[in-house]
Each structure stands twice: as C-alpha cells, then as structure tokens.
Design an enzyme around this catalytic site. Structure first.
Site, PDB file in Angstrom:
ATOM      1  N   GLY A  10       0.848  -1.205   0.000  1.00 56.38           N
ATOM      2  CA  GLY A  10       0.000   0.000   0.000  1.00 56.38           C
ATOM      3  C   GLY A  10       0.876   1.246   0.000  1.00 56.38           C
ATOM      4  NE  ARG A  38      -3.422   4.322  -5.025  1.00 60.25           N
ATOM      5  CZ  ARG A  38      -3.475   5.559  -4.560  1.00 60.25           C
ATOM      6  NH1 ARG A  38      -3.374   6.587  -5.361  1.00 60.25           N
ATOM      7  NH2 ARG A  38      -3.662   5.780  -3.271  1.00 60.25           N
ATOM      8  CE1 TYR A 144     -10.155   1.975   7.930  1.00 56.00           C
ATOM      9  CE2 TYR A 144     -11.007   3.579   9.496  1.00 56.00           C
ATOM     10  CZ  TYR A 144      -9.949   3.035   8.788  1.00 56.00           C
ATOM     11  OH  TYR A 144      -8.693   3.574   8.926  1.00 56.00           O
TER      12      TYR A 144
HETATM   13  P1  NAD Z   1      -4.783   4.965   1.264  1.00 57.01           P
HETATM   14  O1  NAD Z   1      -6.135   4.587   0.794  1.00 57.01           O
HETATM   15  O2  NAD Z   1      -4.281   6.339   0.955  1.00 57.01           O
HETATM   16  O3  NAD Z   1      -3.707   3.928   0.736  1.00 57.01           O
HETATM   17  C1  NAD Z   1      -3.958   2.552   0.722  1.00 57.01           C
HETATM   18  C2  NAD Z   1      -3.157   1.973  -0.435  1.00 57.01           C
HETATM   19  O4  NAD Z   1      -3.427   0.561  -0.483  1.00 57.01           O
HETATM   20  C3  NAD Z   1      -3.560   2.550  -1.798  1.00 57.01           C
HETATM   21  O5  NAD Z   1      -2.437   3.049  -2.477  1.00 57.01           O
HETATM   22  C4  NAD Z   1      -4.171   1.362  -2.524  1.00 57.01           C
HETATM   23  O6  NAD Z   1      -3.922   1.351  -3.930  1.00 57.01           O
HETATM   24  C5  NAD Z   1      -3.502   0.190  -1.837  1.00 57.01           C
HETATM   25  N1  NAD Z   1      -4.262  -1.052  -1.982  1.00 57.01           N
HETATM   26  C6  NAD Z   1      -5.603  -1.195  -1.966  1.00 57.01           C
HETATM   27  N2  NAD Z   1      -5.925  -2.481  -2.193  1.00 57.01           N
HETATM   28  C7  NAD Z   1      -4.769  -3.150  -2.372  1.00 57.01           C
HETATM   29  C8  NAD Z   1      -4.447  -4.495  -2.664  1.00 57.01           C
HETATM   30  N3  NAD Z   1      -5.410  -5.415  -2.819  1.00 57.01           N
HETATM   31  N4  NAD Z   1      -3.144  -4.843  -2.760  1.00 57.01           N
HETATM   32  C9  NAD Z   1      -2.158  -3.919  -2.617  1.00 57.01           C
HETATM   33  N5  NAD Z   1      -2.414  -2.622  -2.355  1.00 57.01           N
HETATM   34  C10 NAD Z   1      -3.699  -2.241  -2.240  1.00 57.01           C
HETATM   35  O7  NAD Z   1      -4.760   4.711   2.848  1.00 57.01           O
HETATM   36  P2  NAD Z   1      -3.836   5.403   3.938  1.00 57.01           P
HETATM   37  O8  NAD Z   1      -4.542   6.622   4.399  1.00 57.01           O
HETATM   38  O9  NAD Z   1      -2.458   5.501   3.457  1.00 57.01           O
HETATM   39  O10 NAD Z   1      -3.967   4.341   5.114  1.00 57.01           O
HETATM   40  C11 NAD Z   1      -3.034   3.313   5.307  1.00 57.01           C
HETATM   41  C12 NAD Z   1      -3.451   2.522   6.540  1.00 57.01           C
HETATM   42  O11 NAD Z   1      -3.531   3.407   7.669  1.00 57.01           O
HETATM   43  C13 NAD Z   1      -4.829   1.871   6.449  1.00 57.01           C
HETATM   44  O12 NAD Z   1      -4.816   0.655   7.146  1.00 57.01           O
HETATM   45  C14 NAD Z   1      -5.732   2.851   7.171  1.00 57.01           C
HETATM   46  O13 NAD Z   1      -6.858   2.210   7.711  1.00 57.01           O
HETATM   47  C15 NAD Z   1      -4.807   3.323   8.268  1.00 57.01           C
HETATM   48  N6  NAD Z   1      -5.215   4.616   8.806  1.00 57.01           N
HETATM   49  C16 NAD Z   1      -5.144   5.742   8.030  1.00 57.01           C
HETATM   50  C17 NAD Z   1      -5.552   6.963   8.560  1.00 57.01           C
HETATM   51  C18 NAD Z   1      -5.480   8.222   7.751  1.00 57.01           C
HETATM   52  O14 NAD Z   1      -5.981   9.276   8.208  1.00 57.01           O
HETATM   53  N7  NAD Z   1      -4.898   8.213   6.572  1.00 57.01           N
HETATM   54  C19 NAD Z   1      -6.030   7.030   9.880  1.00 57.01           C
HETATM   55  C20 NAD Z   1      -6.130   5.851  10.612  1.00 57.01           C
HETATM   56  C21 NAD Z   1      -5.688   4.661  10.081  1.00 57.01           C
HETATM   57  C1  AKB Z   2     -10.841   7.775   8.176  1.00 51.88           C
HETATM   58  O1  AKB Z   2     -11.365   8.897   8.321  1.00 51.88           O
HETATM   59  O2  AKB Z   2     -11.428   6.770   7.776  1.00 51.88           O
HETATM   60  C2  AKB Z   2      -9.392   7.632   8.584  1.00 51.88           C
HETATM   61  C3  AKB Z   2      -9.294   7.118   9.983  1.00 51.88           C
HETATM   62  C4  AKB Z   2      -9.459   8.041  11.115  1.00 51.88           C
HETATM   63  O3  AKB Z   2      -9.096   5.937  10.176  1.00 51.88           O
HETATM   64  N1  AKB Z   2      -8.735   8.880   8.407  1.00 51.88           N
END
Ligand code: NAD
Ligand code: AKB
Length: 312
Positions: A10, A38, A144
């Site tokens: 990811g 991607r 989620y």
């Molecule tokens: P994002 O959606 O920006 O990135 C996720 C990436 O995973 C994307 O580039 C997507 O192409 C890739 N992906 C999706 N399906 C896939 C597959 N089958 N195989 C390989 N890659 C795949 O998400 P993010 O914001 O970078 O979040 C990363 C992690 O952090 C997640 O587990 C999310 O739940 C967690 N998280 C994020 C936030 C936030 O605010 N961004 C907050 C809390 C938790």
């Molecule tokens: C979302 O809004 O889904 C994320 C998170 C807090 O996990 N940024």
C-alpha cells in the site's frame, strides 16, 4: 542488528509514500521494497525498488516475500471509513484478508516484525467522547471500525500464539500534503488546504462543531518508526496503541487558516460522513503509548496549519 529487508504494502497511499521514504532513509533505499495494486507514486520513482502486488493474492505475496528476502512487512492497504460504508463487503474482505495473509506468511517465514495500523474508528458511540482511554467500551458502528477492531485481536492472537512481533497504532485522522487521502471521514482536514490555496473557499462535509482526533503526517511517521524500533520489552499493548496529536473542529481549522488567508470563506454541507464522525470520540488519551515507548507529538493545530499552507 541483522540486515532488514522491508516490504511496504500500500506504498502508493497517503501514509505509504511518506513512510516508504522515511524507512528508506533509515534502512537504505534498496532494502525497502514499495508495493501497491496501483502504479508507483511519482514521489517514490527512482528512490528504490517497486513491485506491483495484490495483497489478496496470498501465493504471489508469499513468492515476493521469499524472492525479496523480506524480514519485515508494513501493511497499509485498506479501505477507509467513508469508502467502506459504500461497499461494506469489499471493505471487510480487503481489510481482513490482507491482514490474515500477511500474518500467516510472516509466521511461516519467521519475519522479525510486522506493522499494521488500526484507527480511532475502532471506537463507537458508547465509548467516552473525551480523552477516550486505551481500554474502554469499544462498539464500532462502521464496517471499517469493525474490521480494525477484529484486526487488532488477530494481531494480539498471532503474538500470543505464535510469538510474531506484530505492532500497531490507532492513528487519528492524518493530515498531509505529499499524497492524497484515500476515502476517510477526516479527509476534509486535507481538502480544506487545497481549496484554501486554490479558491479561497471550502465547503465542509462535516458540521462546524465536529471535533475529531487528528495528527500531522510527520508526527504519525515518527510515531510508527519509534514504535517499531522500541525494544520488545517496552511493547505491552499487542492489540493497538491509542495515539494522540491534536483535536479540532472544522470551524477551528478554518479560523486558523484565516489567520494566513484572511479572505478564506468556509461553509458547511454535512453529508453521510457526519454520522460516521458523530460515532467517534472527540479526543484520545494516549498515556499508555507515552509511558511505554515515550511517545510525544510535535505539531499542534497552529504549527500544522502553518506548515501545510507553506507546502500544499
Ligand atoms: P490509502 O487509501 O491512501 O492507501 C492505501 C493503499 O493501499 C492505496 O495506495 C491502494 O492502492 C492500496 N491497496 C488497496 N488495495 C490493495 C491491494 N489489494 N493490494 C495492494 N495494495 C492495495 O490509505 P492510507 O490513508 O495511506 O492508510 C493506510 C493505513 O492506515 C490503512 O490501514 C488505514 O486504515 C490506516 N489509517 C489511516 C488513517 C489516515 O488518516 N490516513 C487514519 C487511521 C488509520
Ligand atoms: C478515516 O477517516 O477513515 C481515517 C481514519 C481516522 O481511520 N482517516
């Protein structure tokens, strides 16, 4: 310490790009393999190896782990809260199966460490709204949040049953300028900066008084690395650590932006994401992370807004 080979799954996402770059600085460009479904982010091009990978294909994942001599996995692929409510089955399937695939392969190949992020979305309307503690009532109402809570217990299970060193943080909403957010409820706090710079106005999809826990990306990356580098005996939570940076509402962030762009105009048009936001705590108590491995944030609202406006 033996040489580490890290697979980031990811890596093209909001966290993945910045985490991959940070890990490459520590472990060496060629020892951090970026992967995603991607295409590679332009920001990663030329900085180290990239493989195209679907984490749902366990066989291919296993082949890559062996072929690349992987010793650690950072699993970031997931469907976030807002997109998850549009397709609950897909969110459950990706968020759970990706984790089970990684945990299983990590156990089989005796990887040294696994990182998997959880979220403040594990909490639900029955959790305390203010300073929500590490251990409390947890009854998530989004798919989620359910997937994250179940995932936390899978991590705990693999640690207790197989001794797999899997570590996790409950990130708040993350604010960054390098790569786009991927379909979360907290995304307004990123969109607002792009709109403020380009159009000097923004319509928030959350009401003005919706307080949520948030964190600047550089703090989140540092927290991740500090957690992963902490000595084993310091890690007492094997589900996922509460983590806190700041907490603000759409009105508060718009007022902070106005200090830099006085003509900025904010309006409000809440949509389905309001209900998700209402189910989450407004602030988080992360005393346990501070005590166990010394966590401390650097950015508050004022410092984050200043830096975002400089860089967006
Ligand atoms: P994002 O959606 O920006 O990135 C996720 C990436 O995973 C994307 O580039 C997507 O192409 C890739 N992906 C999706 N399906 C896939 C597959 N089958 N195989 C390989 N890659 C795949 O998400 P993010 O914001 O970078 O979040 C990363 C992690 O952090 C997640 O587990 C999310 O739940 C967690 N998280 C994020 C936030 C936030 O605010 N961004 C907050 C809390 C938790
Ligand atoms: C979302 O809004 O889904 C994320 C998170 C807090 O996990 N940024």
């Amino acid at each position: 310490m033996a040489k580490q080979r890290i697979l980031v799954i990811g890596a093209s996402g909001q966290i993945g790009v910045e985490l991959t770059l940070a890990l490459r600085k520590i472990y060496g460009n060629n020892n951090v393999i970026a992967s995603d479904l991607r295409e590679q982010s332009p920001l990663l091009e030329g900085t180290g190896p990239y493989v195209s990978l679907d984490v749902m294909n366990k066989e291919m994942l296993h082949v890559q782990v062996i072929r690349q001599n992987v010793t650690q996995i950072y699993l970031l692929a997931a469907i976030l809260s807002a997109t998850g409510e549009k397709n609950p089955n897909l969110a459950w399937s990706l968020n759970m199966q990706s984790l089970l695939n990684v945990l299983d392969i990590a156990r089989e190949e005796k990887l040294t460490k696994v990182y998997w992020p959880s979220s403040i979305a594990v909490f639900g309307p029955t959790s305390p709204r203010q300073n929500c503690p590490q251990q409390t009532i947890i009854e998530p109402t989004t798919v989620y949040g359910i997937s994250k809570y179940a995932g936390e217990f899978w991590c705990n299970y693999y640690f207790n049953r197989y001794g797999l060193d899997v570590r996790s943080l409950r990130y708040p909403g993350l604010i960054s300028y390098k790569s786009e957010p991927g379909g979360g409820t907290t995304d307004y706090a990123v969109e607002i900066f792009h709109a403020a710079k380009a159009e000097k106005k923004y319509t928030s999809f959350l009401q003005e008084d919706t307080y949520l826990p948030m964190m600047y990306m550089s703090d989140a990356i540092r927290a991740t690395i500090e957690l992963m580098e902490a000595p084993l005996e310091k890690i007492n939570i094997r589900t996922s650590y509460n983590l806190s940076g700041m907490s603000f509402s759409p009105k508060e962030i718009s007022e902070e932006i106005k200090k830099h762009i006085p003509e900025f105009e904010m309006s409000y048009k809440p949509d389905y994401r309001q209900q998700i936001a209402n189910s989450w705590p407004q602030s988080i108590d992360d005393t346990v992370a501070r005590k166990d491995w010394g966590w401390k944030e650097e950015y508050n609202l004022e410092a984050m807004v200043k830096d975002m406006l400089l860089n967006v």
